[in-house]
Design a protein around this motif. Structure first.
Motif, PDB file in Angstrom:
ATOM      1  N   TRP A 162      26.931  50.811  30.856  1.00  0.00           N
ATOM      2  CA  TRP A 162      27.379  50.994  32.242  1.00  0.00           C
ATOM      3  C   TRP A 162      26.197  51.291  33.171  1.00  0.00           C
ATOM      4  CZ3 TRP A 162      32.072  54.687  31.085  1.00  0.00           C
ATOM      5  CH2 TRP A 162      33.041  53.976  30.371  1.00  0.00           C
ATOM      6  N   ARG A 163      25.259  52.122  32.709  1.00  0.00           N
ATOM      7  CA  ARG A 163      24.073  52.406  33.532  1.00  0.00           C
ATOM      8  C   ARG A 163      23.266  51.126  33.770  1.00  0.00           C
ATOM      9  NH1 ARG A 163      24.272  57.337  30.848  1.00  0.00           N
ATOM     10  NH2 ARG A 163      22.990  56.622  29.117  1.00  0.00           N
ATOM     11  N   VAL A 205      29.354  42.842  40.456  1.00  0.00           N
ATOM     12  CA  VAL A 205      29.286  42.533  39.030  1.00  0.00           C
ATOM     13  C   VAL A 205      30.632  42.894  38.407  1.00  0.00           C
ATOM     14  CG1 VAL A 205      28.278  44.775  38.381  1.00  0.00           C
ATOM     15  CG2 VAL A 205      27.952  42.826  36.884  1.00  0.00           C
ATOM     16  N   VAL A 206      31.132  41.997  37.556  1.00  0.00           N
ATOM     17  CA  VAL A 206      32.379  42.227  36.826  1.00  0.00           C
ATOM     18  C   VAL A 206      32.076  41.996  35.358  1.00  0.00           C
ATOM     19  CG1 VAL A 206      34.772  41.501  36.467  1.00  0.00           C
ATOM     20  CG2 VAL A 206      33.805  41.516  38.788  1.00  0.00           C
ATOM     21  N   ALA A 207      32.292  43.027  34.550  1.00  0.00           N
ATOM     22  CA  ALA A 207      31.989  42.961  33.125  1.00  0.00           C
ATOM     23  C   ALA A 207      33.270  43.119  32.313  1.00  0.00           C
ATOM     24  CB  ALA A 207      30.995  44.050  32.745  1.00  0.00           C
ATOM     25  N   ALA A 208      33.335  42.405  31.208  1.00  0.00           N
ATOM     26  CA  ALA A 208      34.482  42.486  30.304  1.00  0.00           C
ATOM     27  C   ALA A 208      33.963  42.429  28.872  1.00  0.00           C
ATOM     28  CB  ALA A 208      35.446  41.329  30.554  1.00  0.00           C
ATOM     29  N   LEU A 225      32.684  46.451  38.302  1.00  0.00           N
ATOM     30  CA  LEU A 225      33.960  46.624  37.605  1.00  0.00           C
ATOM     31  C   LEU A 225      33.744  46.345  36.130  1.00  0.00           C
ATOM     32  CD1 LEU A 225      37.119  46.895  37.549  1.00  0.00           C
ATOM     33  CD2 LEU A 225      37.184  44.422  38.009  1.00  0.00           C
ATOM     34  N   VAL A 226      34.252  47.231  35.296  1.00  0.00           N
ATOM     35  CA  VAL A 226      34.266  47.028  33.847  1.00  0.00           C
ATOM     36  C   VAL A 226      35.715  47.039  33.396  1.00  0.00           C
ATOM     37  CG1 VAL A 226      33.711  48.033  31.592  1.00  0.00           C
ATOM     38  CG2 VAL A 226      32.005  48.056  33.421  1.00  0.00           C
ATOM     39  N   ILE A 227      36.120  45.989  32.688  1.00  0.00           N
ATOM     40  CA  ILE A 227      37.443  45.938  32.063  1.00  0.00           C
ATOM     41  C   ILE A 227      37.214  46.146  30.572  1.00  0.00           C
ATOM     42  CG2 ILE A 227      39.525  44.599  31.635  1.00  0.00           C
ATOM     43  CD1 ILE A 227      39.121  45.190  34.590  1.00  0.00           C
ATOM     44  N   GLY A 228      37.814  47.202  30.043  1.00  0.00           N
ATOM     45  CA  GLY A 228      37.595  47.551  28.646  1.00  0.00           C
ATOM     46  C   GLY A 228      38.877  47.944  27.947  1.00  0.00           C
TER      47      GLY A 228
END
Length: 179
Positions: free
Chosen positions: A112-113, A40-43, A126-129
């Protein structure tokens, strides 16, 4: 156990720029060769976060909505800049207190959880913030950590790796990642 990598977006030309600079694209491309794969990739909704993930070589699968109290968070979090102590420790006072920074930070940690819930052992997300936001979310997850040891606020493409205990529903073992 699953792992979550949180990273600040890459370089842009000036604080008001919406998109990455050419140097930012090159930095993200290089950083992407050092990590992954991710289930999973989150932005965030800001174009520079999505552009960072794509330049790294990862398609964004989740768009993180802007939290409702972001304006109050931004105003209140500026107080940490004028406080004493190391950067993470200054922020921790606000995150662990009451008010908009506390609420925003804990809502970020909850996002995030939620991302980690479907992941299995050995999977990664991955989280891009954004700078300031990521640090506050990390403090919310680790309120008792030695925040002084975490150093400076995250620069472009910096962040942390955190492991998730699915059975307990909590994060542990934070590793700060510097470029």
């Amino acid at each position: 156990m699953p792992m979550l990598e949180i990273r600040r977006h890459s370089k842009r030309d000036g604080a008001e720029a919406v998109h990455l600079s050419q140097a930012g694209i090159e930095l993200a491309r290089w950083a992407g060769t050092l990590m992954g794969p991710f289930e999973v990739v989150a932005a965030s909704v800001a174009p520079r976060t999505r552009e960072t993930a794509i330049a790294m070589g990862f398609a964004v699968s989740v768009e993180l909505p802007t939290l409702k109290n972001v304006s109050e968070f931004m105003v209140e979090s500026q107080r940490a800049a004028h406080d004493v102590g190391e950067p993470f420790t200054r922020l921790a006072r606000l995150v662990n207190g009451r008010g908009a920074v506390h609420d925003y930070s804990h809502a970020t940690a909850a996002q995030w959880r939620h991302l980690m819930a479907p992941l299995g052992p050995g999977d990664a997300g991955l989280v891009i913030g954004h700078g300031g936001h990521l640090e506050c979310g990390l403090i919310a997850l680790f309120p008792e950590a030695d925040h002084d040891s975490w150093g400076a606020m995250f620069d472009y493409m910096e962040g942390a790796r955190i492991h998730y205990d699915s059975s307990a529903g909590r994060f542990h073992d934070v590793e700060i990642v510097r470029m």
